[in-house]
Scaffold this motif. Sequence first.
Motif, PDB file in Angstrom:
ATOM      1  N   ALA A  67      45.439  33.581  43.484  1.00  0.00           N
ATOM      2  CA  ALA A  67      44.241  33.676  44.393  1.00  0.00           C
ATOM      3  C   ALA A  67      43.981  35.077  44.319  1.00  0.00           C
ATOM      4  O   ALA A  67      45.049  35.918  44.545  1.00  0.00           O
ATOM      5  N   THR A  68      42.648  35.511  44.429  1.00  0.00           N
ATOM      6  CA  THR A  68      42.158  36.898  44.507  1.00  0.00           C
ATOM      7  C   THR A  68      42.305  37.115  46.378  1.00  0.00           C
ATOM      8  O   THR A  68      41.407  36.346  46.767  1.00  0.00           O
ATOM      9  N   ASN A  69      42.922  37.827  46.661  1.00  0.00           N
ATOM     10  CA  ASN A  69      42.959  38.137  48.368  1.00  0.00           C
ATOM     11  C   ASN A  69      41.938  39.271  48.514  1.00  0.00           C
ATOM     12  O   ASN A  69      42.528  40.370  48.477  1.00  0.00           O
ATOM     13  N   ARG A  70      40.835  38.813  48.409  1.00  0.00           N
ATOM     14  CA  ARG A  70      39.780  39.926  48.323  1.00  0.00           C
ATOM     15  C   ARG A  70      39.816  41.207  49.321  1.00  0.00           C
ATOM     16  O   ARG A  70      39.546  42.251  48.951  1.00  0.00           O
ATOM     17  N   ASN A  71      39.691  40.897  50.540  1.00  0.00           N
ATOM     18  CA  ASN A  71      39.576  41.825  51.509  1.00  0.00           C
ATOM     19  C   ASN A  71      40.855  42.760  51.678  1.00  0.00           C
ATOM     20  O   ASN A  71      40.823  43.969  52.126  1.00  0.00           O
ATOM     21  N   ASP A  72      42.120  42.297  51.313  1.00  0.00           N
ATOM     22  CA  ASP A  72      43.390  43.152  50.937  1.00  0.00           C
ATOM     23  C   ASP A  72      43.349  43.679  49.441  1.00  0.00           C
ATOM     24  O   ASP A  72      44.373  44.315  49.253  1.00  0.00           O
ATOM     25  N   HIS A  73      42.331  43.570  48.624  1.00  0.00           N
ATOM     26  CA  HIS A  73      42.363  43.890  47.411  1.00  0.00           C
ATOM     27  C   HIS A  73      43.624  43.796  46.629  1.00  0.00           C
ATOM     28  O   HIS A  73      44.343  44.540  45.915  1.00  0.00           O
ATOM     29  N   GLN A  74      44.281  42.368  46.722  1.00  0.00           N
ATOM     30  CA  GLN A  74      45.254  41.876  45.805  1.00  0.00           C
ATOM     31  C   GLN A  74      45.081  40.622  45.239  1.00  0.00           C
ATOM     32  O   GLN A  74      44.246  40.008  45.455  1.00  0.00           O
TER      33      GLN A  74
END
Length: 430
Positions: free
Chosen positions: A415-422
Amino acid sequence: MPAPLRCPTCSAPLDLPPEHATMARCPYCGATALLTERGGSVHAAARHDPHADAIAEVLRQLRAGSKIGAIKEYRERFGVGLAEAKRAVERIEAGQPAGSIPPASPSNTKAALGCAIFILLAVLVAGVRLMRPRPQTPAPAVQTTPATPMPPSPVAEKAGPPAFAEEVMRFGSEGTGAGRFEDARSVAVDGAGRIYVAEYTGGRVQVFDSAGAFVTQWMADTRMPLLDLEADREGTVYVVQHGRIRRYEGATGRALGEVRRAGGASYDDVALALDGTLWTVSMHQVSHLAADGRVLRTINTREAIDEDAAPVRLAVAGSGDVYVMDRWTGEIYHLDPDGRFRDRFGGRAKPGAGGGMGGMAAPQGLAVDGKGRVYVSDMMGGIHVFDADGRPVDSFGSDLNPFGITFNGADHVFATNRNDHQVVRYRLTR
């Protein structure tokens, strides 16, 4: 357009150096490159010093899947303790600079042997402790969770009952360098385990190996938002931009052509079926395409499902069943392999009601695992799991703001953890 300046040690992009600079330091691996000018262009050459050689060997060990070997190499090359070497290798593995690195020291054979014996003994002792039968004693008033092995990445274990999925890896940070993201929304994995992560704007697609180590990057259309990307088992990547689906060679970014658009359709998403065919969505329409783009079936969702149905995302199960997310309600429409509507489930929770089982605040992505279970990423509430008939099963990753999700062949969900840029990787535990 001149070729981008790359680190000769790890191939990461280098920032444009100041005028008349003779050396540049790689923000990813920390190696120093010599800068030369040929034909009006700046080129980076390897500086053969102990530091560059050491980092190159650490990266080689990581890409070969040997984290213990990388830590051992770092200890020997830089003469540091086990804890410091472990921290530095984990930063390199996560796509971050190694940090402050001491001057390289000569190898010490006895110290290296002692390090190897220590690591081996630690592994053996851990294995013996896990295999040793426990004495039968009456259960205490308060139950405790049995000890579990260390996960394969440095993720802190949490007390409590076993979760539906166990986090085993995360990598990335904010920025524009190698292994860094600004607005990463799409993720895909090919049959060789390569991980592709795409930015929403700018067209940048980064390629990582199965351990999350940066390999290279390439560019799709730099002018249009990138809505989705998928990868097949052979390493072909399908990119959805500007209503079109384009193919690329994933390992290099070489363009392989565009999927034919029947009747001028404008595509919003694409999913790959196990038989090599494609499923796509556009406004009020779901289409089943052959690999060359020929239309096999078209479903008008207004007629087959609901007057207001507006598909935006979709995923295909191994059984051939298709799951389609509605753009406005977040509901999931279940279509059988022949494209007939079977049922609907999920959807956005009512304001103030919270997420809960089956209710989602901001659904974004869809994926299906090897057992036919449906996964929906929720930007406000982790990842929700439903069975093949739409009944809520569980949820996990409540600390994430996930956007794109996908599976590899081993039932690991990314999964792209968008807000944490991970990018976060989970292993299913049941």
